[in-house]
Design a protein around this motif. Structure first.
Motif, short mmCIF file in Angstrom:
data_model
loop_
_atom_site.label_atom_id
_atom_site.label_comp_id
_atom_site.label_asym_id
_atom_site.label_seq_id
_atom_site.Cartn_x
_atom_site.Cartn_y
_atom_site.Cartn_z
N ILE A 1 -28.98 -58.35 19.69
CA ILE A 1 -30.62 -57.91 20.95
C ILE A 1 -31.02 -56.77 20.05
O ILE A 1 -30.89 -56.12 19.21
CB ILE A 1 -29.38 -57.31 21.79
N HIS A 2 -32.34 -57.30 20.22
CA HIS A 2 -33.66 -56.03 19.99
C HIS A 2 -34.29 -55.07 21.23
O HIS A 2 -35.15 -55.69 21.02
CB HIS A 2 -34.54 -56.56 19.02
N CYS B 1 -38.25 -51.70 16.66
CA CYS B 1 -36.83 -51.51 17.26
C CYS B 1 -35.87 -50.82 17.19
O CYS B 1 -35.96 -49.87 16.62
CB CYS B 1 -35.82 -53.12 16.07
N ILE C 1 -33.00 -50.12 18.30
CA ILE C 1 -32.04 -50.37 16.59
C ILE C 1 -31.38 -49.28 15.92
O ILE C 1 -31.87 -49.95 15.26
CB ILE C 1 -30.79 -51.01 17.32
N HIS D 1 -31.37 -50.81 12.52
CA HIS D 1 -32.56 -51.92 12.31
C HIS D 1 -33.89 -51.51 11.69
O HIS D 1 -34.44 -52.13 11.39
CB HIS D 1 -32.34 -53.17 13.52
N MET E 1 -37.15 -54.10 10.64
CA MET E 1 -37.74 -54.24 12.52
C MET E 1 -38.68 -52.70 12.92
O MET E 1 -38.10 -52.40 13.86
CB MET E 1 -37.41 -54.66 13.37
CU LIG Z 1 -32.50 -54.40 16.02
#
Ligand SMILES: [Cu+2]
Length: 343
Positions: free
Chosen positions: A267-268, A320, A322, A325, A335
């Motif tokens: 998931i992003h 993103c 997270i 990431h 990202m």
């Molecule tokens: Cu991500």
């Protein structure tokens, strides 16, 4: 390169000229030069790090400088439409499955599996009601098949080997043909050894414009984010990782459409600083009640369409959320991009 210099260069983009002059700065690289997908980890996304703060600052600065220097140098970053020819009333598209070396960023080369030699594959764009033929030739050393993700198609065109068709073996060509029934932001990708083939690059956007254009929001620009987190050894938007992503450059008052396509394993949550996102469609279906957010979770296989009303001037980070990431001791990576709203 001083911190102030980098900031000035970023501020220059705020002016009317659009693109910024290249800023200097050392190039990040992988530890070992060219690397394979399996060990393809750019040095700046490794570990939590315990490097001195001065070095950490320098690395953060270098990433931004590299991003600035690269603006405008990747004209196909936001997608290259797949050309077609007409056979009577049928639009004929050709896809060639090829293994190529793909530069996720300079010096970081992945062994990619692609459609027509690029990651993501070319953007397929057509209109609801069109009859389309896809001639798919497999030049790879593995079999493959193409799944038209989100499209309503006859079962035997769905692209699942051993279930609805034979695999397209190395050297073979298969023809798919169907009529486009459902408008929206869809995808196409491999459905054979897909954990490897799709994430190594056999993934792309398939956009079906509605026949009735009044169903579309009026926008000044339309951007595609194909997200991938595996197979190429790093986190990517449109096959590239920061600092080799491109910014969105808009004018104050512009309305822009962004289409997210998650082709990865994770998931992003896509977070845009400074300006909300109006989510109006999921998986190609217009939402009965669009909603506002600043962070939108995009799960594997999902597509979202959002509108961004560029009411706030500035340079807005867009990444993103997270965080591993997106940013580590060596600065931003993966990202990350920015939305620049010029006055
Ligand atoms: Cu991500």
């Amino acid at each position: 390169m001083s911190k102030q210099m980098g900031r000035r260069d970023f501020m220059k983009i705020m002016g009317a000229t659009g693109l910024v002059a290249a800023a200097g700065g050392a190039v990040f690289g992988s530890k070992n030069g060219a690397v394979q997908a399996s060990d393809n980890i750019p040095v700046r996304q490794q570990g939590m790090g315990s490097i001195p703060w001065e070095e950490m600052d320098l690395h953060h600065q270098e990433g931004v400088d590299k991003f600035l220097a690269n603006i405008g140098k990747d004209p196909h970053f936001w997608g290259k439409d797949l050309e077609y020819e007409m056979d009577g009333d049928v639009k004929v598209f050709r896809l060639v499955c090829q293994e190529v070396d793909w530069e996720v960023e300079p010096g970081v080369v992945a062994k990619a599996m692609t459609y027509n030699g690029i990651v993501p594959g070319p953007v397929i764009r057509a209109t609801e009601g069109d009859r389309c033929r896809f001639i798919v030739t497999n030049e790879m050393s593995q079999s493959t098949a193409v799944h038209w993700h989100g499209l309503l198609v006859p079962n035997d065109q769905d692209g699942v080997p051993m279930v609805t068709q034979d695999a397209i073996i190395p050297g073979a060509t298969k023809v798919y043909e169907f009529t486009l029934r459902n408008a929206g932001s869809h995808m196409y990708h491999s459905h054979y050894n897909s954990a490897e083939q799709t994430t190594r690059g056999m993934l792309g956007a398939f956009i079906i414009e509605p026949k009735d254009k009044s169903r579309e929001p009026k926008v000044d620009a339309d951007y595609i984010f194909v997200m991938n987190d595996s197979g190429l050894g790093t986190y990517t938007f449109n096959g590239k990782s920061f600092p080799f992503t491109q910014p969105i450059i808009a004018k104050l008052g512009d309305k822009i459409r962004i289409r997210y396509f998650n082709e990865g394993f994770m998931i992003h949550p896509m977070h845009l600083h400074g300006i909300p996102q109006l989510v109006f469609a999921k998986d190609g279906f217009n939402l009965p009640v669009p909603f506002m957010c600043d962070t939108l979770n995009v799960a594997p296989g999902e597509r979202y369409d959002v509108l961004v009303d560029c009411t706030e001037p500035g340079i807005w980070a867009f990444h993103c959320h997270i965080l591993n990431h997106a940013e580590g001791p060596y600065g931003m990576f993966g990202m990350v991009t920015v939305l620049i709203v010029q006055t």
